[in-house]
Design an enzyme around this catalytic site. Structure first.
Site, mmCIF file in Angstrom:
data_model
loop_
_atom_site.group_PDB
_atom_site.id
_atom_site.type_symbol
_atom_site.label_atom_id
_atom_site.label_comp_id
_atom_site.label_asym_id
_atom_site.label_seq_id
_atom_site.Cartn_x
_atom_site.Cartn_y
_atom_site.Cartn_z
ATOM 1 N N ASP A 159 -0.585 -15.114 6.516
ATOM 2 C CA ASP A 159 0.393 -15.087 7.591
ATOM 3 C C ASP A 159 1.727 -14.866 6.920
ATOM 4 O O ASP A 159 2.060 -15.525 5.938
ATOM 5 C CB ASP A 159 0.405 -16.384 8.402
ATOM 6 C CG ASP A 159 1.109 -16.146 9.736
ATOM 7 O OD1 ASP A 159 0.553 -15.429 10.588
ATOM 8 O OD2 ASP A 159 2.249 -16.645 9.912
ATOM 9 N N PHE A 161 4.976 -0.825 5.210
ATOM 10 C CA PHE A 161 4.838 -0.876 6.665
ATOM 11 C C PHE A 161 5.904 -1.800 7.238
ATOM 12 O O PHE A 161 6.717 -2.377 6.494
ATOM 13 C CB PHE A 161 3.421 -1.331 7.057
ATOM 14 C CG PHE A 161 3.092 -2.776 6.724
ATOM 15 C CD1 PHE A 161 3.173 -3.768 7.703
ATOM 16 C CD2 PHE A 161 2.705 -3.154 5.446
ATOM 17 C CE1 PHE A 161 2.865 -5.090 7.401
ATOM 18 C CE2 PHE A 161 2.381 -4.478 5.139
ATOM 19 C CZ PHE A 161 2.470 -5.447 6.130
ATOM 20 N N TYR A 199 8.811 -3.861 8.367
ATOM 21 C CA TYR A 199 10.251 -3.895 8.098
ATOM 22 C C TYR A 199 10.624 -3.324 6.722
ATOM 23 O O TYR A 199 11.793 -3.382 6.332
ATOM 24 C CB TYR A 199 10.752 -5.352 8.209
ATOM 25 C CG TYR A 199 10.505 -5.957 9.575
ATOM 26 C CD1 TYR A 199 11.302 -5.617 10.671
ATOM 27 C CD2 TYR A 199 9.452 -6.848 9.791
ATOM 28 C CE1 TYR A 199 11.062 -6.149 11.929
ATOM 29 C CE2 TYR A 199 9.204 -7.393 11.047
ATOM 30 C CZ TYR A 199 10.008 -7.045 12.101
ATOM 31 O OH TYR A 199 9.766 -7.570 13.357
ATOM 32 N N HIS A 242 5.793 -10.672 -1.544
ATOM 33 C CA HIS A 242 5.373 -11.997 -1.097
ATOM 34 C C HIS A 242 3.847 -12.092 -1.056
ATOM 35 O O HIS A 242 3.247 -13.042 -1.532
ATOM 36 C CB HIS A 242 5.976 -12.255 0.289
ATOM 37 C CG HIS A 242 5.797 -11.133 1.270
ATOM 38 N ND1 HIS A 242 6.018 -9.810 0.935
ATOM 39 C CD2 HIS A 242 5.381 -11.113 2.570
ATOM 40 C CE1 HIS A 242 5.758 -9.043 1.979
ATOM 41 N NE2 HIS A 242 5.361 -9.810 2.985
HETATM 42 P P1 IMP Z 1 1.111 -11.697 10.941
HETATM 43 O O1 IMP Z 1 0.062 -10.627 10.988
HETATM 44 O O2 IMP Z 1 1.128 -12.599 12.120
HETATM 45 O O3 IMP Z 1 1.091 -12.425 9.625
HETATM 46 O O4 IMP Z 1 2.507 -10.947 11.025
HETATM 47 C C1 IMP Z 1 3.080 -10.367 9.910
HETATM 48 C C2 IMP Z 1 4.269 -9.519 10.370
HETATM 49 O O5 IMP Z 1 5.352 -9.774 9.473
HETATM 50 C C3 IMP Z 1 3.980 -8.050 10.273
HETATM 51 O O6 IMP Z 1 3.418 -7.532 11.442
HETATM 52 C C4 IMP Z 1 5.373 -7.497 9.983
HETATM 53 O O7 IMP Z 1 6.128 -7.477 11.159
HETATM 54 C C5 IMP Z 1 5.966 -8.569 9.077
HETATM 55 N N1 IMP Z 1 5.592 -8.338 7.668
HETATM 56 C C6 IMP Z 1 4.813 -9.146 6.896
HETATM 57 N N2 IMP Z 1 4.656 -8.624 5.670
HETATM 58 C C7 IMP Z 1 5.332 -7.468 5.670
HETATM 59 C C8 IMP Z 1 5.504 -6.472 4.669
HETATM 60 O O8 IMP Z 1 4.990 -6.531 3.553
HETATM 61 N N3 IMP Z 1 6.260 -5.426 5.029
HETATM 62 C C9 IMP Z 1 6.844 -5.320 6.260
HETATM 63 N N4 IMP Z 1 6.688 -6.190 7.230
HETATM 64 C C10 IMP Z 1 5.937 -7.290 6.942
#
Ligand code: IMP
Length: 190
Positions: free
Chosen positions: A69, A149, A151, A177
């Site tokens: 996450d 991807f 941001y 990260h």
């Molecule tokens: P999750 O799938 O709920 O963990 O949401 C992660 C969201 O954080 C992604 O859909 C992006 O909006 C943002 N995000 C997380 N990691 C990245 C990255 O490596 N690059 C760009 N956006 C990220």
């Protein structure tokens, strides 16, 4: 060891597979594990949400499941959107979201931001391991690059003089990260 990645995000799947290539862990997608539902992310921290997703995938597949996450935390926005990064401005495309963030930061003296990721693995016998990774940067004045991807085009890394979207996949994985969290998790797993 076969591990399900509790995500339908193809970009994450590609990055995690690449980060863990060279280890004994074979990452299979939720789809490959026959999982077609996703739990609601009701946690208020990256770690809580990662645990919710990993547990749901482990219970549905009977296999060890790992989840990431992650999100972007922007100082001038009180660390938002944080855990809400994927739900933030959900009617807009990522290029539009990026434009809006840059607009919100017009005149801001602090453009600092960080990406954060929690990686949690849950085993069918109830054991669990977790790791956190952070990548510090700034919100750019202009979107640049086509790699990565989300941001990445506005996530500027001052020490490299480039945005995350201008890095190669290997360069991103080495400092991201997600790269940090999953390498730490892999160390703990061994
Ligand atoms: P999750 O799938 O709920 O963990 O949401 C992660 C969201 O954080 C992604 O859909 C992006 O909006 C943002 N995000 C997380 N990691 C990245 C990255 O490596 N690059 C760009 N956006 C990220």
């Amino acid at each position: 060891m076969k591990i399900v990645l509790a995500s339908n995000n193809q970009d994450k799947l590609r990055e995690v597979r690449e980060i863990l290539s060279g280890t004994d862990f074979e990452i299979i997608s939720q789809k490959e594990a026959g999982i077609h539902t996703e739990p609601e992310e009701t946690g208020t921290t990256f770690e809580e949400n990662a645990r919710i997703k990993a547990k749901a995938a482990m219970l549905a597949s009977g296999l060890p499941a790992v989840s990431d996450d992650s999100g972007i935390c922007i100082n001038a926005l009180g660390s938002c959107p944080g855990v809400y990064s994927s739900r933030f401005l959900s009617d807009f495309s990522y290029p539009e979201k990026c434009e809006r963030i840059m607009k919100l930061l017009e005149g801001a003296t602090d453009r600092g931001a960080h990406y954060a990721a929690a990686a949690v693995i849950v085993f069918p016998d109830g054991r669990e391991l977790s790791a956190i990774g952070v990548c510090e940067g700034e919100i750019a004045f202009e979107a640049k690059g086509s790699g990565g991807f989300g941001y990445d085009p506005i996530f500027y890394l001052p020490e490299y003089g480039r945005t995350m979207a201008e890095m190669t996949e290997d360069e991103k994985n080495a400092i991201s990260h997600r790269g940090r969290a999953f390498r730490e998790l892999a160390k703990k797993l061994v």
